[in-house]
Scaffold this motif. Structure first.
Motif, mmCIF file in Angstrom:
data_model
loop_
_atom_site.group_PDB
_atom_site.id
_atom_site.type_symbol
_atom_site.label_atom_id
_atom_site.label_comp_id
_atom_site.label_asym_id
_atom_site.label_seq_id
_atom_site.Cartn_x
_atom_site.Cartn_y
_atom_site.Cartn_z
ATOM 1 N N THR A 103 -12.936 -38.943 31.301
ATOM 2 C CA THR A 103 -13.828 -39.546 30.307
ATOM 3 C C THR A 103 -14.769 -38.469 29.810
ATOM 4 O OG1 THR A 103 -15.211 -41.472 29.814
ATOM 5 C CG2 THR A 103 -15.719 -40.275 31.833
ATOM 6 N N ASP A 202 -12.446 -44.033 27.481
ATOM 7 C CA ASP A 202 -13.831 -43.998 27.024
ATOM 8 C C ASP A 202 -14.731 -44.587 28.104
ATOM 9 O OD1 ASP A 202 -13.616 -42.783 24.548
ATOM 10 O OD2 ASP A 202 -13.369 -44.669 23.456
ATOM 11 N N GLY A 242 -9.207 -44.734 22.542
ATOM 12 C CA GLY A 242 -10.193 -44.756 23.613
ATOM 13 C C GLY A 242 -9.594 -44.938 24.994
ATOM 14 N N HIS A 316 -12.533 -52.936 26.820
ATOM 15 C CA HIS A 316 -13.145 -51.907 25.979
ATOM 16 C C HIS A 316 -14.143 -52.542 25.010
ATOM 17 C CE1 HIS A 316 -12.328 -48.226 23.119
ATOM 18 N NE2 HIS A 316 -13.573 -48.266 23.567
#
Length: 369
Positions: A103, A202, A242, A316
């Protein structure tokens, strides 16, 4: 997909750049061999401290790294203040099959009691997910986020970009936000060139279960979706970079180079939007790239929410504007998840759990759209 005469011109431009990049790489390898002999009396530390730029219009800025298998890597110097290099950090963090979870983090998301804390907390609240923290590499984009990282996590890497400040909150699609996203793409290409596969996530993604069983053995790249249309191979799925798995091989390395260069054909566009532009391009077929998509029933997000607590793997905070809105909704989701984990089997049967969020994010998204 590119269209009409403009499409042909765009493809030709990218193809020419890739061809030039290949020629430039061959020339650099030859120069590297000569310099290897010429600089035998120069100390290794001196080499590591000396950047070397080579025709930036053909490929990203590169810096020398004195390693046995490769001289040329990356866009900026990869050295951290403590002297560790990317290859060492990857080897230290990776799973036995040379896969690492990655990340990225800047100061705005690294502040105490903000995004990085929620991200790490989700691993502790998930089902058998705590073990993945041993294989999580946090790539810090500025000094303050790196300092915070080393205070809370074992595997941190400081990725500096000369002349760019990535520390503050970056508004979606602002110039600094775009530079940060494209810097990430170039870094992930470097990881692949080091021979490591990665699962990128992410930091605004909550981990509830192990995602690896959902990675197809047939995929070179498997990417999450803002909108999933029911088939993992359908290029009509709306990709979201992501959450993305990439298997280290020549096909994925070529893809990441192509993806990065394509930003010049689509100036001012987000890397994710460029991905959705190029995913149908013939060049990807020429690479032999095997691209698949994750089902949002499991790898979910605010854009296409999964309400099945029994199978959901990740969540997410996409389709959302503003850090505070993300934090509010993700905190609520962690509360909902903890409530689900505390329920008995009979409680789950008679009281189907639901998410109380997202509310702040969808409000912010609808206002803009």
């Amino acid at each position: 997909m590119f269209g009409g005469n403009d499409a042909s011109a765009s493809r030709m431009e990218i193809a020419q750049k890739l061809h030039s990049m290949k020629n430039a790489r061959c020339l650099k390898l030859f120069v590297a061999a000569v310099l290897c002999v010429s600089f035998t009396l120069v100390s290794i530390m001196s080499l590591l401290a000396t950047p070397f730029s080579f025709r930036p219009h053909l490929m990203p800025n590169v810096s020398w790294r004195f390693t046995p298998h490769s001289f040329l890597r990356g866009q900026q110097s990869l050295r951290q203040g403590d002297g560790f290099y990317l290859e060492y950090i990857l080897r230290k963090t990776a799973m036995p099959d040379k896969t690492v979870i990655i990340t990225t983090l800047n100061e705005a998301w690294a502040t105490r009691n903000t995004m990085i804390d929620l991200f790490l907390e989700s691993f502790g609240l998930g089902i058998n997910t705590t073990r993945f923290l041993d294989h999580l590499l946090i790539v810090a984009l500025d000094q303050n986020s790196y300092d915070r990282c080393i205070s809370i996590h074992s595997h941190c890497f400081e990725l500096k970009t000369d002349g760019v400040d990535f520390s503050g909150e970056k508004i979606f699609n602002s110039p600094d936000y775009l530079r940060m996203m494209w810097r990430r793409i170039d870094f992930l290409r470097q990881v692949l060139e080091e021979g490591y596969s990665f699962l990128f996530s992410d930091a605004d993604i909550m981990w509830f279960r192990d995602p690896f069983p959902y990675i197809s053995p047939d995929a070179d790249i498997q990417v999450a979706c803002d909108k999933y249309l029911g088939q993992p191979n359908s290029l009509r799925n709306r990709a979201n970079g992501g959450f993305l798995f990439a298997r280290a091989n020549k096909r994925t390395i070529n893809f990441y180079k192509y993806w990065y260069l394509a930003k010049e054909v689509f100036p001012g566009m987000h890397d994710q939007d460029v991905l959705n532009k190029i995913k149908r391009d013939n060049a990807l077929k020429e690479f032999g790239l095997r691209l698949q998509f994750f089902d949002t029933k499991f790898i979910s997000g605010f854009c296409q929410l999964s309400n099945d607590f029994e199978v959901i793997v990740t969540m997410h905070a996409n389709c959302c504007y503003g850090l505070q809105n993300k934090l509010d909704d993700l905190r609520q989701m962690l509360t909902d998840w903890k409530r689900f984990r505390s329920m008995t089997p009979s409680m789950k049967r008679f009281g189907r759990p639901t998410w109380a969020a997202p509310k702040a994010c969808l409000t912010s998204w609808n206002m803009v759209h």
